[in-house]
Design a protein around this motif. Structure first.
Motif, PDB file in Angstrom:
ATOM      1  N   TRP A   6       1.218  -1.006  -0.135  1.00  0.00           N
ATOM      2  CA  TRP A   6       0.398   0.218   0.116  1.00  0.00           C
ATOM      3  C   TRP A   6       1.169   1.402   0.064  1.00  0.00           C
ATOM      4  CZ3 TRP A   6       0.551  -3.162   4.438  1.00  0.00           C
ATOM      5  CH2 TRP A   6       1.623  -2.860   5.145  1.00  0.00           C
ATOM      6  N   THR A   9      -1.127   7.277  -3.335  1.00  0.00           N
ATOM      7  CA  THR A   9      -1.177   6.868  -5.478  1.00  0.00           C
ATOM      8  C   THR A   9      -1.453   8.854  -6.021  1.00  0.00           C
ATOM      9  OG1 THR A   9      -1.907   5.101  -5.324  1.00  0.00           O
ATOM     10  CG2 THR A   9      -2.671   6.327  -7.288  1.00  0.00           C
ATOM     11  N   ASP A  11      -1.881  11.322  -8.297  1.00  0.00           N
ATOM     12  CA  ASP A  11      -3.513  11.260  -9.286  1.00  0.00           C
ATOM     13  C   ASP A  11      -3.277  12.211  -9.749  1.00  0.00           C
ATOM     14  OD1 ASP A  11      -5.125  12.788  -8.024  1.00  0.00           O
ATOM     15  OD2 ASP A  11      -6.735  11.530  -7.548  1.00  0.00           O
TER      16      ASP A  11
END
Length: 128
Positions: A6, A9, A11
């Motif tokens: 994990w 992210t 984006d």
């Protein structure tokens, strides 16, 4: 680079850039930060199946190479942990790689632009 399953992210919308960069430029400047790790953080992941006991010196050398740790760095770990088994050294290196060094980097990034306190804590005590 992290091999953890994990991670944030990026984006470009919710998270416009890596969190460490955002913190370095002051996104959390008004937030007190306490960050740290334990000296044997990684050991937990290897205890249940006994893999630390099966670790070889060859595996430790391979791990060091994979992380870009030069031979003199591995020698330093051996000096810091006299009498340590291959599993103990593997755990110490991986603890630093995944937990201690990122915690120090986060504390440094926060302190760069913080208007609030930064408390780096390693091994349960605050570094001075």
């Amino acid at each position: 680079l992290s091999y953890l399953p994990w991670a944030p992210t990026v984006d470009g919308e919710m998270l416009p850039s890596p969190p460490i960069e955002r913190i370095r430029v002051g996104v959390a400047a008004d937030v007190d930060l306490l960050v740290g790790s334990n000296t044997e953080e990684t050991r937990l992941f290897f205890l249940c199946d006994g893999s630390l006991d099966r670790m070889t010196n060859e595996a430790v050398v391979a791990l060091a190479a994979a992380y870009g740790l030069p031979a003199q760095g591995l020698s330093a770990y051996r000096r810091l942990h006299p009498g340590a088994s291959a599993g103990d050294l593997f755990s110490a290196i991986q603890t630093d790689w995944y937990w201690r060094i990122p915690a120090i980097r986060l504390a440094d990034a926060h302190a760069t632009s913080a208007r609030s306190a930064t408390f780096p804590a390693i091994c349960g005590y605050t570094l001075g």
